[in-house]
Write a protein that holds these residues in place. Structure first.
Motif, mmCIF file in Angstrom:
data_model
loop_
_atom_site.group_PDB
_atom_site.id
_atom_site.type_symbol
_atom_site.label_atom_id
_atom_site.label_comp_id
_atom_site.label_asym_id
_atom_site.label_seq_id
_atom_site.Cartn_x
_atom_site.Cartn_y
_atom_site.Cartn_z
ATOM 1 N N GLU A 91 5.185 3.856 -3.045
ATOM 2 C CA GLU A 91 5.230 3.634 -4.776
ATOM 3 C C GLU A 91 3.945 2.396 -5.004
ATOM 4 O O GLU A 91 3.870 1.475 -4.088
ATOM 5 N N PRO A 92 3.556 2.808 -6.077
ATOM 6 C CA PRO A 92 2.250 1.544 -6.509
ATOM 7 C C PRO A 92 2.964 0.578 -7.056
ATOM 8 O O PRO A 92 3.765 0.669 -7.740
ATOM 9 N N PHE A 93 2.280 -0.642 -7.103
ATOM 10 C CA PHE A 93 2.703 -2.099 -7.589
ATOM 11 C C PHE A 93 1.522 -2.768 -8.027
ATOM 12 O O PHE A 93 0.357 -2.483 -7.271
ATOM 13 N N MET A 94 1.542 -3.487 -9.126
ATOM 14 C CA MET A 94 0.536 -4.419 -9.173
ATOM 15 C C MET A 94 0.363 -5.474 -8.226
ATOM 16 O O MET A 94 1.206 -6.019 -7.668
ATOM 17 N N ASP A 95 -1.009 -5.453 -7.682
ATOM 18 C CA ASP A 95 -1.358 -6.563 -6.646
ATOM 19 C C ASP A 95 -2.533 -7.268 -7.073
ATOM 20 O O ASP A 95 -3.567 -7.172 -6.298
ATOM 21 N N PRO A 96 -2.475 -8.158 -8.039
ATOM 22 C CA PRO A 96 -3.402 -9.100 -8.403
ATOM 23 C C PRO A 96 -3.931 -10.091 -7.406
ATOM 24 O O PRO A 96 -3.173 -10.571 -6.497
ATOM 25 N N GLU A 97 -5.259 -10.166 -7.366
ATOM 26 C CA GLU A 97 -5.752 -11.138 -6.491
ATOM 27 C C GLU A 97 -6.945 -11.872 -7.093
ATOM 28 O O GLU A 97 -7.448 -11.436 -8.149
ATOM 29 N N ILE A 98 -7.361 -12.781 -6.487
ATOM 30 C CA ILE A 98 -8.552 -13.573 -7.145
ATOM 31 C C ILE A 98 -9.841 -12.581 -6.768
ATOM 32 O O ILE A 98 -10.241 -12.347 -5.667
ATOM 33 N N GLY B 117 -9.696 -7.796 -10.759
ATOM 34 C CA GLY B 117 -8.732 -8.450 -9.760
ATOM 35 C C GLY B 117 -7.383 -8.228 -10.600
ATOM 36 O O GLY B 117 -6.553 -8.053 -9.790
ATOM 37 N N LEU B 118 -7.271 -8.057 -11.908
ATOM 38 C CA LEU B 118 -6.132 -8.112 -12.496
ATOM 39 C C LEU B 118 -5.345 -6.662 -12.293
ATOM 40 O O LEU B 118 -4.366 -6.517 -12.259
ATOM 41 N N ARG B 119 -6.427 -5.697 -12.335
ATOM 42 C CA ARG B 119 -5.832 -4.103 -12.189
ATOM 43 C C ARG B 119 -5.913 -3.630 -10.746
ATOM 44 O O ARG B 119 -5.880 -2.341 -10.782
ATOM 45 N N LYS B 120 -5.732 -4.824 -10.008
ATOM 46 C CA LYS B 120 -5.789 -4.016 -8.473
ATOM 47 C C LYS B 120 -4.376 -3.449 -8.185
ATOM 48 O O LYS B 120 -3.559 -4.012 -8.520
ATOM 49 N N LEU B 121 -4.189 -2.501 -7.411
ATOM 50 C CA LEU B 121 -2.807 -1.902 -7.085
ATOM 51 C C LEU B 121 -2.548 -1.992 -5.579
ATOM 52 O O LEU B 121 -3.690 -2.027 -4.608
ATOM 53 N N GLY B 122 -1.348 -1.921 -5.114
ATOM 54 C CA GLY B 122 -1.016 -2.103 -3.756
ATOM 55 C C GLY B 122 -0.070 -0.903 -3.704
ATOM 56 O O GLY B 122 0.563 -0.401 -4.728
ATOM 57 N N PHE B 123 0.518 -0.364 -2.549
ATOM 58 C CA PHE B 123 1.239 0.724 -2.216
ATOM 59 C C PHE B 123 2.300 0.065 -1.310
ATOM 60 O O PHE B 123 1.939 -0.513 -0.294
#
Length: 433
Positions: free
Chosen positions: A219-226, A233-239
């Motif tokens: 399942e996807p989740f928000m994964d913000p990074e620098i 960076g704000l709209r980066k996704l992780g699973f």
């Protein structure tokens, strides 16, 4: 009058677009079906499958994945999509080969390579179950063609799990030589899976093959990074992958048993999807997301300002009340009344501070929710997180597949194919308290 009708027409188009977008499924819509799927209950998962989006590439493939383990054999939509893919490939071959995987589905979805290839392999398994081996071989050849060709601008996409799935389909169709080619390709792609070598160079086909699809699907989740690009960076996704990668084995009525081997994670499927999705929509998405950030910031700032102003006014009112009571106490020479007034005034200050802190936390939470794109991210759910693969050298009587530690028997299809293949599904997740 003409100007009026043009405006009305634009409004109608915007309304239609809004309605069509709102009909697309979101993460929360899948919760009941995912719960049933994680409980190893595909029948209930189909019954609780969300009804808001029908006949799209995503939902057609998702239902076909779940339905493979039920008596449901309606694959008409899957066949329709498969034929559309083949027609598109013929067109791409005459124009621009690398544009094939960039073609949109009718609902505006860019399917990933893994999703398209998995669809054709799954359709092949459906045919093999029905002993329609010629049709199954067509799908196997097509999937092989996609894996061996360079159809995307990012270069060739290949994957050990898809190769193992395809090898199992070749086996069900009775073609062990083709199966070995894909098993060797899987070994080359995943050299740490040394167990593949014993099958990749096996001259005679095994008597039985066991293939289990593991995990409930990420399942996807928000994964913000620098990121140098703040918005990107704000709209980066992780699973998030929840499968436990447990040990499985097969056993039969005679007491024969054998080990099933774990494959690598399918994480590569999802990373590739994200990479390709970004390469297609990067500038557009950045622009849209920047607008969303701006709108959300303005909205939350306005709400927060109103809440802070209200908190200050509430606190000021209480402080004024306390000051008034203190004044009355002084006039009446009453230290008790004066003390009570001071306590009320201090309470007013503390209450205002708490209300402001609470308002800030609420605004931060709502701001994060506004910018969380994981709920709307479109991809195919119910795909495996990894596989188990195993074989037997002898004919078996009513084989079963079990979790080695718990002894739990897992869900599986009836054995089918010219060379017997048994396909199972195991969510392999910890039971929630």
């Amino acid at each position: 009058m003409a100007k009026y009708f043009r405006k009305l027409g634009c409004l109608f188009l915007l309304l239609s677009f809004s309605i069509s977008c709102s009909s697309l499924l979101k993460k929360e819509d899948y919760v009941p079906a995912k719960k049933d799927w994680s409980s190893q209950n595909p029948k209930s998962a189909l019954e609780s499958f969300p009804s808001g989006e029908k006949g799209t590439f995503i939902t057609a493939l998702e239902k076909a994945i779940i339905g493979f383990y039920t008596p449901n054999n309606d694959i008409s939509k899957l066949q329709e999509i498969a034929e559309e893919n083949k027609s598109r490939l013929r067109f791409s071959a005459s124009r621009e080969l690398r544009s094939f995987f960039y073609s949109e589905t009718p609902e505006g979805y860019y399917a990933s390579e893994a999703e398209v290839i998995f669809l054709h392999i799954l359709l092949g398994f459906y045919y093999a179950k029905k002993e329609q081996y010629e049709e199954a071989l067509v799908e196997a050849r097509y999937a092989s063609n996609l894996l061996n060709g360079e159809w995307s601008a990012e270069g060739q996409f290949d994957d050990p799990n898809l190769r193992i799935l395809l090898a199992s389909l070749w086996t069900a169709c009775g073609d062990w030589q083709e199966a070995k080619i894909d098993l060797r390709a899987a070994l080359k792609l995943s050299p740490k899976s040394a167990w593949l070598r014993q099958y990749a160079y096996l001259e005679q086909a095994p008597k039985n093959i066991f293939l289990v699809l593991g995990g409930p699907g990420p399942e996807p989740f928000m994964d913000p990074e620098i990121n140098l690009n703040f918005v990107r960076g704000l709209r980066k996704l992780g699973f998030e992958f929840k499968g436990e990668r447990s040990e499985l084995l097969w056993v039969d009525l005679e007491g024969n048993q054998g080990k099933l081997y774990l494959t690598p994670s399918t994480q590569n499927w999802y990373q590739r999807h994200l990479d390709r999705d970004n390469s297609i929509h990067e500038i557009i998405d950045d622009s849209k997301y920047f607008q969303l950030v701006t709108l959300s910031t303005t909205k939350q700032a306005s709400i927060l300002a109103a809440k802070v102003t209200g908190s200050i006014l509430t606190g000021a009112t209480i402080v004024a009340l306390g000051a008034g009571i203190t004044y009355l106490g002084v006039q009446a020479n009453s230290s008790e009344i004066g003390g009570a007034g001071i306590i009320i005034a201090i309470y007013g200050i503390e209450l205002a501070a708490k209300m402001i802190d609470s308002s800030i936390e609420t605004s931060k939470k709502e701001f994060s929710e506004d910018l969380d794109i994981s709920s709307n991210y479109r991809y195919v759910r119910f795909l495996p997180e990894y596989l188990w693969f195993g074989t037997s050298k002898d004919n078996l009587r009513f084989p079963k597949i079990k979790d080695k530690q718990s002894g739990k028997e897992i869900l599986r299809t009836s054995t089918f194919g010219k060379i017997p293949v048994t396909i199972g599904f195991y969510p392999d997740v910890k039971k929630e308290d």
